[in-house]
Scaffold this motif. Structure first.
Motif, short mmCIF file in Angstrom:
data_model
loop_
_atom_site.label_atom_id
_atom_site.label_comp_id
_atom_site.label_asym_id
_atom_site.label_seq_id
_atom_site.Cartn_x
_atom_site.Cartn_y
_atom_site.Cartn_z
N PHE A 34 0.84 -1.20 0.00
CA PHE A 34 0.00 0.00 0.00
C PHE A 34 0.87 1.25 0.00
O PHE A 34 1.98 1.26 0.55
CB PHE A 34 -0.88 0.06 1.26
CG PHE A 34 -1.73 -1.16 1.49
CD1 PHE A 34 -1.22 -2.26 2.17
CD2 PHE A 34 -3.03 -1.21 1.02
CE1 PHE A 34 -2.00 -3.39 2.38
CE2 PHE A 34 -3.82 -2.33 1.23
CZ PHE A 34 -3.29 -3.42 1.90
N TYR A 36 0.01 5.08 1.36
CA TYR A 36 -0.93 5.98 2.00
C TYR A 36 -0.39 7.41 1.90
O TYR A 36 0.82 7.62 1.86
CB TYR A 36 -1.11 5.63 3.48
CG TYR A 36 -1.87 4.36 3.75
CD1 TYR A 36 -1.20 3.14 3.78
CD2 TYR A 36 -3.24 4.36 3.97
CE1 TYR A 36 -1.88 1.96 4.04
CE2 TYR A 36 -3.93 3.18 4.22
CZ TYR A 36 -3.24 1.99 4.25
OH TYR A 36 -3.92 0.82 4.49
N GLN A 38 -0.78 11.40 3.65
CA GLN A 38 -1.27 12.17 4.78
C GLN A 38 -1.10 13.65 4.49
O GLN A 38 0.03 14.14 4.41
CB GLN A 38 -0.51 11.79 6.06
CG GLN A 38 -1.02 12.50 7.31
CD GLN A 38 -0.23 12.15 8.54
OE1 GLN A 38 0.97 11.88 8.47
NE2 GLN A 38 -0.89 12.14 9.70
N LEU A 44 -4.18 9.37 7.77
CA LEU A 44 -3.71 8.76 6.53
C LEU A 44 -4.90 8.29 5.72
O LEU A 44 -5.94 7.88 6.25
CB LEU A 44 -2.82 7.55 6.83
CG LEU A 44 -1.39 7.82 7.25
CD1 LEU A 44 -1.33 8.38 8.65
CD2 LEU A 44 -0.57 6.53 7.17
N PHE A 89 3.42 7.33 2.88
CA PHE A 89 3.83 6.16 3.65
C PHE A 89 3.65 4.90 2.81
O PHE A 89 2.58 4.66 2.26
CB PHE A 89 2.97 5.99 4.90
CG PHE A 89 3.18 7.03 5.95
CD1 PHE A 89 2.42 8.19 5.95
CD2 PHE A 89 4.14 6.85 6.93
CE1 PHE A 89 2.61 9.17 6.92
CE2 PHE A 89 4.34 7.81 7.92
CZ PHE A 89 3.57 8.97 7.91
N SER A 101 -0.63 -4.17 9.82
CA SER A 101 0.16 -3.54 8.77
C SER A 101 1.46 -3.02 9.35
O SER A 101 1.53 -2.65 10.52
CB SER A 101 -0.62 -2.38 8.14
OG SER A 101 -1.78 -2.85 7.51
N PHE A 103 4.42 -0.13 8.57
CA PHE A 103 4.60 1.11 7.84
C PHE A 103 6.07 1.51 7.76
O PHE A 103 6.85 1.26 8.68
CB PHE A 103 3.84 2.25 8.52
CG PHE A 103 2.35 2.16 8.36
CD1 PHE A 103 1.60 1.34 9.20
CD2 PHE A 103 1.70 2.87 7.38
CE1 PHE A 103 0.23 1.23 9.05
CE2 PHE A 103 0.32 2.78 7.22
CZ PHE A 103 -0.40 1.96 8.06
N GLY A 104 6.41 2.17 6.65
CA GLY A 104 7.69 2.86 6.58
C GLY A 104 7.62 4.14 7.38
O GLY A 104 6.57 4.50 7.93
N ASP A 105 8.74 4.84 7.45
CA ASP A 105 8.82 6.04 8.28
C ASP A 105 8.17 7.27 7.65
O ASP A 105 8.06 8.31 8.29
CB ASP A 105 10.29 6.37 8.59
CG ASP A 105 10.89 5.38 9.58
OD1 ASP A 105 12.13 5.36 9.70
OD2 ASP A 105 10.11 4.64 10.21
N GLY A 106 7.77 7.16 6.40
CA GLY A 106 7.14 8.30 5.74
C GLY A 106 8.16 9.18 5.03
O GLY A 106 9.29 9.35 5.48
N TYR B 35 -2.41 3.41 16.68
CA TYR B 35 -1.04 3.72 16.30
C TYR B 35 -0.63 5.04 16.93
O TYR B 35 -1.47 5.89 17.22
CB TYR B 35 -0.92 3.89 14.78
CG TYR B 35 -1.03 2.62 13.97
CD1 TYR B 35 -2.26 2.15 13.52
CD2 TYR B 35 0.12 1.91 13.62
CE1 TYR B 35 -2.35 1.00 12.76
CE2 TYR B 35 0.02 0.75 12.85
CZ TYR B 35 -1.21 0.32 12.44
OH TYR B 35 -1.31 -0.83 11.68
N HIS B 41 9.78 8.08 13.05
CA HIS B 41 9.38 6.71 13.41
C HIS B 41 8.18 6.23 12.62
O HIS B 41 7.73 5.10 12.79
CB HIS B 41 9.05 6.62 14.90
CG HIS B 41 10.26 6.76 15.78
ND1 HIS B 41 11.14 5.72 16.01
CD2 HIS B 41 10.73 7.81 16.46
CE1 HIS B 41 12.10 6.15 16.81
NE2 HIS B 41 11.87 7.40 17.10
N GLY B 42 7.63 7.05 11.78
CA GLY B 42 6.45 6.63 11.04
C GLY B 42 5.30 6.31 11.99
O GLY B 42 5.10 7.00 12.99
N PHE B 105 -8.34 5.41 8.55
CA PHE B 105 -7.84 6.10 9.72
C PHE B 105 -8.78 7.20 10.19
O PHE B 105 -9.44 7.85 9.39
CB PHE B 105 -6.47 6.73 9.43
CG PHE B 105 -5.36 5.74 9.33
CD1 PHE B 105 -5.11 5.07 8.16
CD2 PHE B 105 -4.56 5.48 10.44
CE1 PHE B 105 -4.07 4.13 8.07
CE2 PHE B 105 -3.53 4.56 10.36
CZ PHE B 105 -3.30 3.89 9.18
#
Lengths: 113, 114
Positions: A34, A36, A38, A44, A89, A101, A103-106, B35, B41-42, B105
């Motif tokens: 995915f 996402y 934001q 997100l 993300f 899920s 997630f990467g750090d964005g 979350y 840190h995402g 979300f």
């Protein structure tokens, strides 16, 4: 464990420039992938997804192809607009483990006029 | 619109006080998640729920507890808030059917612990 690594930001581009945000993953199963997005002050929202190898997800001019051989899901857009400025993300999701899920750090993208 | 509302949206509190964040959904989804989002840190999973009274820990669960007494509500509690828990907290639900795997979300709850 599962992990997602995406290109560090911030990324600053001029309007109409080409965008690539790299994303690679590690997973023990067969994840869905995915992207996402934001926007400032918001939660997100899904931009696009791909559920199996070689699938291409696309939306709003953005594309990403699920590459199993390189474990990658890079996000691309041919011509960015100021309105694309946001945090992006990359994420993977498995059908097991309550669908959790990772997630990467964005990556923060700023597009200048 | 996935019908997710978080409350409060903003809260400032002092170290050592209890805090409860609420997530409410109108879609009757089974899976719900909390979350936290921090720079660099995402998004990190705190706790999740796979049904009424069925919850489990995520990767950063220390200092947090959750409860789900009804399908529509998922509560996150900080028993004794610390400054390291200053963050933006997002609730999410997992889609089903054609949206299977996708997370929806809420708009987030910004918590500041002084």
């Amino acid at each position: 464990g599962d992990s997602v690594t995406q290109m560090e930001g911030p990324v600053t581009l001029s309007e109409e420039a080409f965008l690539t945000i790299n994303c690679t993953y590690t997973a023990t199963g067969y994840p869905s992938l995915f992207w996402y997005v934001q926007y400032p002050g918001e939660g997100l929202q899904l931009l696009l997804k791909a559920t199996k190898a070689d699938d291409k997800g696309s939306n709003k001019g953005f594309e990403a192809t699920y590459r199993k051989e390189t474990t990658s899901f890079h996000l691309e857009k041919g011509s960015v607009q100021v309105s694309d400025s946001a945090v992006y993300f990359c994420a993977l999701g498995l059908n097991t483990n309550a669908g959790k899920s990772t997630f990467g750090d964005g990556t923060t993208l700023t597009v200048k006029p | 619109d996935a019908g997710i509302t978080q409350s409060p949206r903003h809260k400032v509190t002092e170290t050592g006080t209890p805090v409860t964040l609420r997530c409410h959904q109108t879609e009757n989804h089974r899976y719900m998640y909390w979350y936290r989002q921090d720079p660099g840190h995402g998004l990190r999973l705190i706790h999740y729920s796979y049904g009424v009274k069925d919850t489990d820990k995520g990767e950063v669960s220390d200092g947090y507890s959750v409860s789900r007494s009804k399908t529509e509500d998922f509560l996150l509690t900080l028993e004794s808030a610390t400054s390291s828990q200053t963050s933006v907290y997002f609730c999410a639900i997992k889609g089903g059917g054609a949206d299977a795997g996708e997370l929806f979300f809420g708009e987030g709850s910004r918590l500041t612990v002084l």
